[in-house]
Motif scaffolding. Structure first.
Motif, PDB file in Angstrom:
ATOM      1  N   ALA A  44     -34.548  11.440  40.266  1.00  0.00           N
ATOM      2  CA  ALA A  44     -35.059  12.159  39.088  1.00  0.00           C
ATOM      3  C   ALA A  44     -35.758  11.185  38.144  1.00  0.00           C
ATOM      4  O   ALA A  44     -36.827  11.487  37.600  1.00  0.00           O
ATOM      5  N   ARG A  45     -35.179   9.994  37.951  1.00  0.00           N
ATOM      6  CA  ARG A  45     -35.807   9.004  37.069  1.00  0.00           C
ATOM      7  C   ARG A  45     -37.131   8.504  37.657  1.00  0.00           C
ATOM      8  O   ARG A  45     -38.116   8.339  36.928  1.00  0.00           O
ATOM      9  N   ILE A  46     -37.163   8.298  38.957  1.00  0.00           N
ATOM     10  CA  ILE A  46     -38.398   7.877  39.618  1.00  0.00           C
ATOM     11  C   ILE A  46     -39.475   8.940  39.413  1.00  0.00           C
ATOM     12  O   ILE A  46     -40.629   8.624  39.099  1.00  0.00           O
ATOM     13  N   GLU A  47     -39.108  10.207  39.541  1.00  0.00           N
ATOM     14  CA  GLU A  47     -40.065  11.297  39.332  1.00  0.00           C
ATOM     15  C   GLU A  47     -40.574  11.323  37.892  1.00  0.00           C
ATOM     16  O   GLU A  47     -41.764  11.564  37.656  1.00  0.00           O
ATOM     17  N   GLU A  48     -39.692  11.069  36.928  1.00  0.00           N
ATOM     18  CA  GLU A  48     -40.119  11.000  35.522  1.00  0.00           C
ATOM     19  C   GLU A  48     -41.154   9.903  35.325  1.00  0.00           C
ATOM     20  O   GLU A  48     -42.168  10.101  34.646  1.00  0.00           O
ATOM     21  N   LEU A  49     -40.892   8.744  35.918  1.00  0.00           N
ATOM     22  CA  LEU A  49     -41.827   7.625  35.794  1.00  0.00           C
ATOM     23  C   LEU A  49     -43.149   7.918  36.509  1.00  0.00           C
ATOM     24  O   LEU A  49     -44.215   7.536  36.025  1.00  0.00           O
ATOM     25  N   MET A  50     -43.085   8.610  37.640  1.00  0.00           N
ATOM     26  CA  MET A  50     -44.306   9.001  38.350  1.00  0.00           C
ATOM     27  C   MET A  50     -45.198   9.861  37.459  1.00  0.00           C
ATOM     28  O   MET A  50     -46.412   9.671  37.408  1.00  0.00           O
ATOM     29  N   GLU A  51     -44.554  10.796  36.783  1.00  0.00           N
ATOM     30  CA  GLU A  51     -45.295  11.687  35.890  1.00  0.00           C
ATOM     31  C   GLU A  51     -45.830  10.929  34.678  1.00  0.00           C
ATOM     32  O   GLU A  51     -46.998  11.065  34.312  1.00  0.00           O
ATOM     33  N   GLU A  52     -44.984  10.112  34.066  1.00  0.00           N
ATOM     34  CA  GLU A  52     -45.381   9.360  32.875  1.00  0.00           C
ATOM     35  C   GLU A  52     -46.591   8.461  33.144  1.00  0.00           C
ATOM     36  O   GLU A  52     -47.503   8.372  32.332  1.00  0.00           O
TER      37      GLU A  52
END
Length: 143
Positions: A44-52
């Motif tokens: 989930a954190r990796i996905e947040e960073l991908m989006e950011e």
């Protein structure tokens, strides 16, 4: 376009991001987890960073042995890469990461970072080395 670099370990994942011109890699953070099998929050954190960072591709270090053989860590890394690819829908590239952690440790030692503080930086720095190596390879192909 930006590319994310990941250094996947048993308890941490180092994260690095390229610049938009794909020339440099910057260490971003180290994601920690309690157990190796606890990946939901990590993903989930990796996905947040991908989006950011508007990431369009992911490079994950493949921890081959010095003799080029693949051990248990490679199997777990491949499984992790499949999860990242499936969840994000992005292309995931496995990249030989031999000696990146050694290089990261040497840089921290040279920078006189105290041994007990190195854990904070080593994984994200290793991720940036993995990503830099990949960026250099695509730059060479384009020249």
């Amino acid at each position: 376009m930006r590319i994310m670099g990941l250094d996947y370990g048993a308890k941490t994942v180092g994260v690095a991001i390229s610049d938009e011109l794909l020339l440099t890699a910057q260490p971003v953070e180290t994601i920690k987890r309690e157990r190796e099998t606890k990946l939901r929050k990590t993903l989930a954190r990796i996905e947040e960073l991908m989006e950011e960072y508007q990431v369009e591709k992911v490079v994950i270090g493949l921890p081959k042995k010095m003799n080029n053989e693949e051990g248990e860590r490679c199997t777990k890394t491949r499984e992790f890469a499949e999860m990242v690819e499936r969840r994000s829908g992005l292309e995931v590239i496995l990249w030989d990461e031999r000696l990146t952690t050694v290089s990261a440790n040497a840089v921290l030692e040279e920078g006189r970072v105290a041994k007990e503080k190195r854990k904070e930086y080593i994984d994200k720095l290793a991720a940036s080395f993995i990503l830099e190596n990949y960026l250099e390879s695509i730059s060479e192909k384009n020249n």
